[in-house]
Design a protein around this motif. Sequence first.
Motif, PDB file in Angstrom:
ATOM      1  N   LEU A 168      -6.687  -0.628   1.165  1.00 17.77           N
ATOM      2  CA  LEU A 168      -6.886   0.433   0.166  1.00 17.77           C
ATOM      3  C   LEU A 168      -8.293   1.032   0.193  1.00 17.77           C
ATOM      4  O   LEU A 168      -8.553   2.029  -0.488  1.00 17.77           O
ATOM      5  CB  LEU A 168      -6.596  -0.108  -1.237  1.00 17.77           C
ATOM      6  CG  LEU A 168      -5.130  -0.387  -1.577  1.00 17.77           C
ATOM      7  CD1 LEU A 168      -5.012  -1.010  -2.957  1.00 17.77           C
ATOM      8  CD2 LEU A 168      -4.285   0.878  -1.487  1.00 17.77           C
ATOM      9  N   LEU A 221      -9.622   5.181  -4.932  1.00 17.72           N
ATOM     10  CA  LEU A 221      -8.998   4.353  -5.954  1.00 17.72           C
ATOM     11  C   LEU A 221     -10.020   3.390  -6.529  1.00 17.72           C
ATOM     12  O   LEU A 221     -10.947   2.972  -5.842  1.00 17.72           O
ATOM     13  CB  LEU A 221      -7.838   3.545  -5.362  1.00 17.72           C
ATOM     14  CG  LEU A 221      -6.669   4.336  -4.757  1.00 17.72           C
ATOM     15  CD1 LEU A 221      -5.758   3.404  -3.970  1.00 17.72           C
ATOM     16  CD2 LEU A 221      -5.884   5.049  -5.840  1.00 17.72           C
ATOM     17  N   ARG A 279      -7.167   6.773  -9.214  1.00 14.39           N
ATOM     18  CA  ARG A 279      -6.166   5.934  -9.873  1.00 14.39           C
ATOM     19  C   ARG A 279      -6.674   4.495  -9.865  1.00 14.39           C
ATOM     20  O   ARG A 279      -7.371   4.071  -8.940  1.00 14.39           O
ATOM     21  CB  ARG A 279      -4.839   6.041  -9.122  1.00 14.39           C
ATOM     22  CG  ARG A 279      -3.635   5.446  -9.835  1.00 14.39           C
ATOM     23  CD  ARG A 279      -2.352   5.826  -9.094  1.00 14.39           C
ATOM     24  NE  ARG A 279      -1.178   5.259  -9.748  1.00 14.39           N
ATOM     25  CZ  ARG A 279      -0.540   5.826 -10.762  1.00 14.39           C
ATOM     26  NH1 ARG A 279      -0.981   6.977 -11.254  1.00 14.39           N
ATOM     27  NH2 ARG A 279       0.535   5.270 -11.292  1.00 14.39           N
ATOM     28  N   LEU A 290       0.846   4.116  -3.075  1.00 12.71           N
ATOM     29  CA  LEU A 290       0.588   5.544  -2.863  1.00 12.71           C
ATOM     30  C   LEU A 290       1.802   6.396  -3.217  1.00 12.71           C
ATOM     31  O   LEU A 290       1.670   7.451  -3.850  1.00 12.71           O
ATOM     32  CB  LEU A 290       0.181   5.783  -1.410  1.00 12.71           C
ATOM     33  CG  LEU A 290      -1.117   5.092  -0.968  1.00 12.71           C
ATOM     34  CD1 LEU A 290      -1.361   5.308   0.513  1.00 12.71           C
ATOM     35  CD2 LEU A 290      -2.311   5.586  -1.785  1.00 12.71           C
ATOM     36  N   TYR A 340      -9.155   4.894   0.384  1.00 17.32           N
ATOM     37  CA  TYR A 340      -8.626   5.805  -0.628  1.00 17.32           C
ATOM     38  C   TYR A 340      -9.539   5.884  -1.855  1.00 17.32           C
ATOM     39  O   TYR A 340     -10.308   4.966  -2.137  1.00 17.32           O
ATOM     40  CB  TYR A 340      -7.212   5.357  -1.037  1.00 17.32           C
ATOM     41  CG  TYR A 340      -6.260   5.316   0.128  1.00 17.32           C
ATOM     42  CD1 TYR A 340      -5.674   6.471   0.629  1.00 17.32           C
ATOM     43  CD2 TYR A 340      -5.971   4.100   0.759  1.00 17.32           C
ATOM     44  CE1 TYR A 340      -4.817   6.430   1.714  1.00 17.32           C
ATOM     45  CE2 TYR A 340      -5.115   4.050   1.853  1.00 17.32           C
ATOM     46  CZ  TYR A 340      -4.540   5.220   2.330  1.00 17.32           C
ATOM     47  OH  TYR A 340      -3.695   5.174   3.410  1.00 17.32           O
ATOM     48  N   VAL A 361       0.836  -1.197   0.000  1.00 20.32           N
ATOM     49  CA  VAL A 361       0.000   0.000   0.000  1.00 20.32           C
ATOM     50  C   VAL A 361       0.873   1.251   0.000  1.00 20.32           C
ATOM     51  O   VAL A 361       0.602   2.217  -0.728  1.00 20.32           O
ATOM     52  CB  VAL A 361      -0.956  -0.017   1.211  1.00 20.32           C
ATOM     53  CG1 VAL A 361      -1.648   1.335   1.381  1.00 20.32           C
ATOM     54  CG2 VAL A 361      -1.986  -1.120   1.050  1.00 20.32           C
ATOM     55  N   GLY A 373       2.197   6.459  -6.973  1.00 29.27           N
ATOM     56  CA  GLY A 373       1.145   7.271  -7.577  1.00 29.27           C
ATOM     57  C   GLY A 373       1.485   8.747  -7.577  1.00 29.27           C
ATOM     58  O   GLY A 373       1.152   9.483  -8.508  1.00 29.27           O
ATOM     59  N   LYS A 374       2.185   9.191  -6.546  1.00 27.22           N
ATOM     60  CA  LYS A 374       2.644  10.584  -6.454  1.00 27.22           C
ATOM     61  C   LYS A 374       4.039  10.782  -7.049  1.00 27.22           C
ATOM     62  O   LYS A 374       4.584  11.895  -6.994  1.00 27.22           O
ATOM     63  CB  LYS A 374       2.676  11.013  -4.984  1.00 27.22           C
ATOM     64  CG  LYS A 374       1.316  11.089  -4.313  1.00 27.22           C
ATOM     65  CD  LYS A 374       0.583  12.380  -4.609  1.00 27.22           C
ATOM     66  CE  LYS A 374       1.152  13.525  -3.808  1.00 27.22           C
ATOM     67  NZ  LYS A 374       0.309  14.746  -3.948  1.00 27.22           N
ATOM     68  N   THR A 434      -1.543   0.906 -11.843  1.00 22.80           N
ATOM     69  CA  THR A 434      -0.598   0.157 -11.024  1.00 22.80           C
ATOM     70  C   THR A 434      -1.081  -1.278 -10.946  1.00 22.80           C
ATOM     71  O   THR A 434      -2.265  -1.522 -10.706  1.00 22.80           O
ATOM     72  CB  THR A 434      -0.508   0.732  -9.598  1.00 22.80           C
ATOM     73  OG1 THR A 434      -0.085   2.097  -9.660  1.00 22.80           O
ATOM     74  CG2 THR A 434       0.473  -0.067  -8.738  1.00 22.80           C
ATOM     75  N   ASN A 456      -3.136  10.202  -6.699  1.00 19.75           N
ATOM     76  CA  ASN A 456      -3.853   8.992  -6.306  1.00 19.75           C
ATOM     77  C   ASN A 456      -5.368   9.154  -6.304  1.00 19.75           C
ATOM     78  O   ASN A 456      -6.076   8.309  -5.751  1.00 19.75           O
ATOM     79  CB  ASN A 456      -3.379   8.549  -4.913  1.00 19.75           C
ATOM     80  CG  ASN A 456      -1.961   8.006  -4.944  1.00 19.75           C
ATOM     81  OD1 ASN A 456      -1.643   7.137  -5.753  1.00 19.75           O
ATOM     82  ND2 ASN A 456      -1.104   8.524  -4.076  1.00 19.75           N
ATOM     83  N   TYR A 457      -5.857  10.210  -6.933  1.00 22.63           N
ATOM     84  CA  TYR A 457      -7.303  10.397  -7.016  1.00 22.63           C
ATOM     85  C   TYR A 457      -7.845   9.639  -8.226  1.00 22.63           C
ATOM     86  O   TYR A 457      -7.489   9.908  -9.363  1.00 22.63           O
ATOM     87  CB  TYR A 457      -7.650  11.874  -7.127  1.00 22.63           C
ATOM     88  CG  TYR A 457      -9.132  12.166  -7.192  1.00 22.63           C
ATOM     89  CD1 TYR A 457      -9.996  11.686  -6.213  1.00 22.63           C
ATOM     90  CD2 TYR A 457      -9.663  12.928  -8.224  1.00 22.63           C
ATOM     91  CE1 TYR A 457     -11.346  11.956  -6.264  1.00 22.63           C
ATOM     92  CE2 TYR A 457     -11.018  13.214  -8.280  1.00 22.63           C
ATOM     93  CZ  TYR A 457     -11.858  12.716  -7.295  1.00 22.63           C
ATOM     94  OH  TYR A 457     -13.211  12.991  -7.345  1.00 22.63           O
TER      95      TYR A 457
END
Length: 341
Positions: free
Chosen positions: A180, A185, A162, A128, A183, A124, A131-132, A218, A159-160
């Motif tokens: 997860l 996702l 994603r 994240l 989030y 996790v 993703g950034k 991902t 990560n919005y």
Amino acid sequence: MPAIPRTPERPSAAFAFSPGAARALLTPEAVAAFDEVCALAPEPLHEFGSPAAREVLSTTEVLITGWGCPPLDSDVLAAAPRLRSVVHTAGSVRGLMTDAAWERGIEITSAAAANALPVAEYTVAMILLSGKRVLETTSGFRTARTAVDWSLVPYSVGNYRRTVGILSASLIGRRVIELLRPYDLRILLYDPFVTADEATALGAELMGLDELFALSDTVSVHSPLLPGTHGLVSRELIGALRHDAVLINTARGPVVDHDALTEAALAGRIRAVLDVTDPEPLPPEHPLWTCPNVTLTPHLAGSQGNEWARLTDLAVEELRRWAAGDGFAHSVGRERSAFLA
């Protein structure tokens, strides 16, 4: 440690680890906790062939095993006529339990569920961070040592909403999906043994393998290494990944076609986070060591440091249940053993 008088309520037990595993797991606190439940042999066993080891085995009812324990083959079982159960402080029991052990009816429990948690937490975190683009940006920032214009950051970063693809609803894969949930996702899942309704209950959308790779930003690999999963993440699937997609592997290196992965990473088409490789570790001259879009870690996602206490805590509780006649909560059957990584 001094020998403890054996009573019916306290089964005779012996530790069986490699020396390194014994150093890591057998803290004074852990040994004291086992002491409360069973009558321990004076010293851990690192092998089963010596006269001293055979003497311990002759009276042992429970083996408390871990990394580096030799297989329980017919010769070992003949030397351990009273052995009834195994409490395994690691995950997979495939290298430990033999046909002879299963046929003898040895009961076994595994700490796979406890070891799944740190792997899921690592996964996790990497989902994240990648993703950034934290992992890649850190290196460039250290070199440039100047401000970054945030307005130029591509819309693909973040990560919005994603899309994360989980390959296998294993113990670890399921825990990743669970962690997860908070989030924003979209979670996809490929597992041929899971139905669409089961996937929905987990919090994921069931997908075909090709779809999962084509749609995911991902992909995180959690498949055990079996004859049918060797090279499962093939050149074709790696080729189907979106540009700048991330492949995370915390399972086993040979599940992924490493030649295809290396080519795609060196071409700058995909990124990767690899806690396992094929071979492991990679040769010193391997190009992935210096590939800026690949993060390599030394098989550290599983339990380390203070996380080892979680494994022994589970093992103590399992032994307590078994000694009380309640059976194991994390019992491993012969049919399930093949699917533990």
